[in-house]
Structure formats: structure tokens, C-alpha cells
Design a protein around this motif. Sequence first.
Motif, PDB file in Angstrom:
ATOM      1  N   THR A 333      -1.681  -6.099   0.178  1.00 54.85           N
ATOM      2  CA  THR A 333      -2.082  -5.096   1.170  1.00 54.85           C
ATOM      3  C   THR A 333      -1.820  -5.579   2.589  1.00 54.85           C
ATOM      4  O   THR A 333      -1.431  -4.796   3.464  1.00 54.85           O
ATOM      5  N   ASP A 345      -6.887  -0.847   7.353  1.00 57.67           N
ATOM      6  CA  ASP A 345      -7.589  -1.294   6.148  1.00 57.67           C
ATOM      7  C   ASP A 345      -8.214  -0.100   5.427  1.00 57.67           C
ATOM      8  O   ASP A 345      -8.209  -0.022   4.197  1.00 57.67           O
ATOM      9  N   LYS A 346      -8.772   0.822   6.223  1.00 53.38           N
ATOM     10  CA  LYS A 346      -9.383   2.023   5.637  1.00 53.38           C
ATOM     11  C   LYS A 346      -8.332   2.867   4.930  1.00 53.38           C
ATOM     12  O   LYS A 346      -8.558   3.381   3.828  1.00 53.38           O
ATOM     13  N   ASP A 347      -7.155   2.996   5.544  1.00 49.91           N
ATOM     14  CA  ASP A 347      -6.061   3.755   4.915  1.00 49.91           C
ATOM     15  C   ASP A 347      -5.666   3.139   3.579  1.00 49.91           C
ATOM     16  O   ASP A 347      -5.382   3.859   2.612  1.00 49.91           O
ATOM     17  N   ALA A 349      -7.384   1.804   1.447  1.00 54.30           N
ATOM     18  CA  ALA A 349      -8.358   2.123   0.403  1.00 54.30           C
ATOM     19  C   ALA A 349      -8.404   3.622   0.085  1.00 54.30           C
ATOM     20  O   ALA A 349      -9.167   4.049  -0.787  1.00 54.30           O
ATOM     21  N   ASP A 350      -7.582   4.405   0.772  1.00 49.52           N
ATOM     22  CA  ASP A 350      -7.608   5.868   0.616  1.00 49.52           C
ATOM     23  C   ASP A 350      -6.364   6.345  -0.138  1.00 49.52           C
ATOM     24  O   ASP A 350      -5.260   6.382   0.425  1.00 49.52           O
ATOM     25  N   PRO A 351      -6.502   6.750  -1.396  1.00 52.06           N
ATOM     26  CA  PRO A 351      -5.330   7.185  -2.180  1.00 52.06           C
ATOM     27  C   PRO A 351      -4.592   8.357  -1.550  1.00 52.06           C
ATOM     28  O   PRO A 351      -3.355   8.395  -1.583  1.00 52.06           O
ATOM     29  N   ASP A 352      -5.329   9.301  -0.968  1.00 58.81           N
ATOM     30  CA  ASP A 352      -4.676  10.466  -0.369  1.00 58.81           C
ATOM     31  C   ASP A 352      -3.798  10.064   0.813  1.00 58.81           C
ATOM     32  O   ASP A 352      -2.698  10.605   0.996  1.00 58.81           O
ATOM     33  N   ARG A 353      -4.273   9.112   1.626  1.00 59.67           N
ATOM     34  CA  ARG A 353      -3.484   8.651   2.772  1.00 59.67           C
ATOM     35  C   ARG A 353      -2.215   7.933   2.304  1.00 59.67           C
ATOM     36  O   ARG A 353      -1.123   8.143   2.854  1.00 59.67           O
ATOM     37  N   ARG A 355      -0.729   8.334  -0.593  1.00 62.85           N
ATOM     38  CA  ARG A 355       0.146   9.329  -1.248  1.00 62.85           C
ATOM     39  C   ARG A 355       0.939  10.101  -0.183  1.00 62.85           C
ATOM     40  O   ARG A 355       2.128  10.360  -0.349  1.00 62.85           O
ATOM     41  N   HIS A 356       0.263  10.433   0.900  1.00 63.16           N
ATOM     42  CA  HIS A 356       0.935  11.153   1.992  1.00 63.16           C
ATOM     43  C   HIS A 356       2.063  10.291   2.573  1.00 63.16           C
ATOM     44  O   HIS A 356       3.161  10.791   2.859  1.00 63.16           O
ATOM     45  N   HIS A 376      -4.524   5.010  -7.491  1.00 58.95           N
ATOM     46  CA  HIS A 376      -4.574   4.244  -6.253  1.00 58.95           C
ATOM     47  C   HIS A 376      -3.744   2.958  -6.313  1.00 58.95           C
ATOM     48  O   HIS A 376      -2.905   2.677  -5.451  1.00 58.95           O
TER      49      HIS A 376
END
Length: 514
Positions: A333, A345-347, A349-353, A355-356, A376
Motif C-alpha cells: 500500500t 491512507d483512507k482511500d 481502505a475504501d474499495p469504492d475509491r 474501484r473508481h 478489496h
Amino acid sequence: MSDTPENKTAEVDLGSKEQEIYAQRLDKARKWKDSGFNPYGNGYRPQHLAADILARHDKQSTEEIEQAGPVAYDVAGRIVAVRSFGKAAFVKLRDRSGEIQAHLKKDALGDAYELFKLCDLGDFVAVQGTLFRSKTGELTLSATKFLPLTKSLRPLPEKWHGLSDVETRYRQRYLDLVSNPEVKQTFLKRNKLIRHIREFLDGRDFIEVETPMMHSLVSGAAARPFTTHHNALDIDLYMRIAPELHLKRLVVGGIERVYEINRNFRNEGISTRHNPEFTMLEFYQAYATFEDLMDLTEEMLSGAAKAVTGDTKVTYQGHVLDFGKGWKRIPMTEAIREVVPSLSDKDMADPDRLRHELLSKAQGEADRRAIQAMHHGELVGALFEHHVETTLVHPTFITQYPTAVSPLARRNDQNPDFTDRFELFVAGREIGNAFSELNDPLDQKERFLSQLEAKQRGQQETMDYDEDYIRALEHGMPPTAGEGIGIDRVAMLFTDAPSIRDVILFPLLKPLAK
């Protein structure tokens, strides 16, 4: 080349010319036989090698050679050059050690000189004689005896001192080796690499073994297999993708340090980095972690670089790669964030971010559908492949792989979404893969089931459920770490080879059109 009448005629003429040469050489072979020499005989044993003769006398002047008195030498090899002067000739012979010049004179050889006149480039002959220096200073054998050994019916390629047609080089490796002496050096270096690895592991109490190349299940790695059929048992089998699960069974059985230098087969694309049949080193060490294997790998490959190239700094395709100690080690990462700083770091951990981010780079509907179906951990792995791999030029260990893309690796104690795993990257490509082994049979069973679920989602590179391997783990495997290293890719680095085909003697090629 277009199929114009002129080109078609040229092709016919070329074929006719080759056939004419073949017929001429065949006639010479018959004349050899008529003179009492079998053009395909056996049993001649040369007493000396070209390189040994040259090394012994390299520092001696003409006067010193003459003062030492005549020393008889006996060599055999392929004729690779001829300069003829009627009743005398200079001939260059090549054996396994190198090349040496011989001077043949009709006065000294008598009838044997007539046999020489029936020789062509490519023939194998034997020469006995004493050493002198020619007018140009070259160490040369003055022939006192000449014997034809093997007749070459086909000529060497035109301008063979540098056969450059890539397809011909790969399809007819024997011509490549004859035409380009540096090719032999490539494979001698490959041999040194493998010998160094064996000596390194043997010296640390590892045991070399052989495991099956035909498996009843797809196992050991996430890849597409080749299939075959066993007639007597009437069962389909898979050519080995990796020996991993068999080697770990041996750790269960008490062989605590084990390795195999093995041929693997993967039914995937062909490229400058991929051949469907390739060589891997796999080794397993009980009571070790993936961190121990990073240290071991660094030591082994830095030593290999020095053994093969003479230095720990290796030039590869214009880059100077430093295989000395102190290779970079970085979690996956963090490596992604170094290359894509817009991801926080937050991104991560965010699957939607994630994926985008991948969808913004997707090419084609098939890619988009695959990305939409990713979990994820799979998204993290895909981002790394897309953004980071090619940037890793110097030896770098990438650690902490997502559990979703590591079906055989042990979960990290602090963060079970990631595993105790590393991959080694050099020159933008993966060289090795290692991890602390998963020895929990219940966890391993869940991973196998998730692989089956991924296969049902349409993912092609998955593993089968291996019930016997689960049973082996239930008997208990000690804490273990294991690793696989691509021998072909390391050989590429140490020989400055741009393509994997340059370090495989007989790479798989598309059949020629008939």
C-alpha cells in the motif's frame, strides 16, 4: 515481401542453390569414404583443447617457443574459417573451449592434403602438429597429420559470423550457437547461476528433491494449466503449475529444509517475460519467517551476481542494478501511495475509491466487468500491478500482500486482511515470491473455498480444493517460510538479455506456416 513474380523466382533460385551445395557436399562425403574415411565415423579422441594450448603459450615469444623445442598437440573441432593459398592453407578450428589456427601444407601432409581440399566450412576435422607463431603473431599449429571426421552437408548461414535473424536463432538454436559464440556464454552464465544456487542451499542443509510434474488438481499457484490424459488410468491430469503443495507435504513429513529446481507449465500468453514452460527454484525452511527469507534471498542473489558476472553491480538494458546488500523493503500500500500520491491512507481502505481509480484506467468492457467484481484485496493488488510494478528498477521487496490475492500465505497477526508475504522485483518485473506459510488447516480450507468462489465468478487463474493437502496440514506443519524464484528471469538480468527466449535454449514458438 510481396508475392511478385520476381520474388517467387528468387525463392526458387535460393532453394536450387542450397540443393546444389547439398549435392556437392554429399559427393565430397562419398570421396572421403572412397579414400577410407567414414564421413560419419566415431571413436576419435583429441588429446588437447584449443584454450589450454593458447593459455600455456600465450606469454611466449616466437624465440621462446622455438628454444623450448617442438611439442606435439592433437585437437579436433569444426572448421569455422579457411584461407587457402593453393598448396597451403590456414584453418580455424573451434572446439568446446575456443578456437585455434592450424597451418596445413601439402608438402607436410601429402595425400591428406587432398582430403583437406574436400572439406568445407562446418566440417569436423582433427589436426596434429607443433606450435609456432604466424607472421601476424598468432599461435598456430603446424599440421603434421590431418583427419576428416564429420561431413557437414548443409552450409552455415551466409554471413554466419553474426546470424541476426531472430526467428532463425530461436528455431535453429544449433545455428545460433555456431554463428554467435556469445550465445554459448549466455548459457554458461545460466549454468553458473544454477550451480551457485545449489551450492548455496546445499551448504545450508537444504535437501534437493523431485516432485511430480503431472497433477490431478490445479494447485500451487493461481494460473491456467495445461491438461493431458493418462490412457492407462483414463484420467485427465494437469501439467505442474508449481511444486509448492508437494514440497510443503515434505516439510510435514520432516524434511525441514527442502528445495527443487523445477520445470513449470502455465497455459498463458507468450512475451519477452513469459514462456509457457519455464524453470523455477522453490525452497521451504521450517522455523523461519518471510523476513528470514528476505535476508537469505539478498545473500543468495548478491552472491550469484558476483559468481556469474564478477560484480554485484550488473548492467541490464542500460540500467546499473546494485545487487549488493541493503535492498529496499516496502509494504504494497505504501508503494502504491508513493506512485499515486492522490490516494490517501483512507482511500486505500475504501474499495469504492480504489474501484473508481481502476475504472478510470480500464480498457474495454471486459476489464470494467472484472474490476466491478473485485473484492478489496483484489483491487489493491490490481492497483499495484497497474501503477507500481514497472517503476521498480532496483532490487526491491514488496511486502504485506492482501489476503485475497495470497491464498497460501499466512495472515498477518496484526492485520488479517494482509499476509506475511513479499515479492522481489527487479527491472520492473517480478523475480521471486515468498511468504510465511499458512499452516492452519481450517484457514487454508477457507482459502481454498474462496478460490472456488472466485472461479464461479469467472476468474480463470484459481486453484482447486486439495483435500489431501488439508489432511497433511491437519497432521501438523511446523512454522515455515517458502519462496519461488524465476531462474529464467534472473538469468536475463545477469546476461543482459532483453527477452526470456534469449536464456531458454529452445523456447516455444508459433509453428511456421506451411
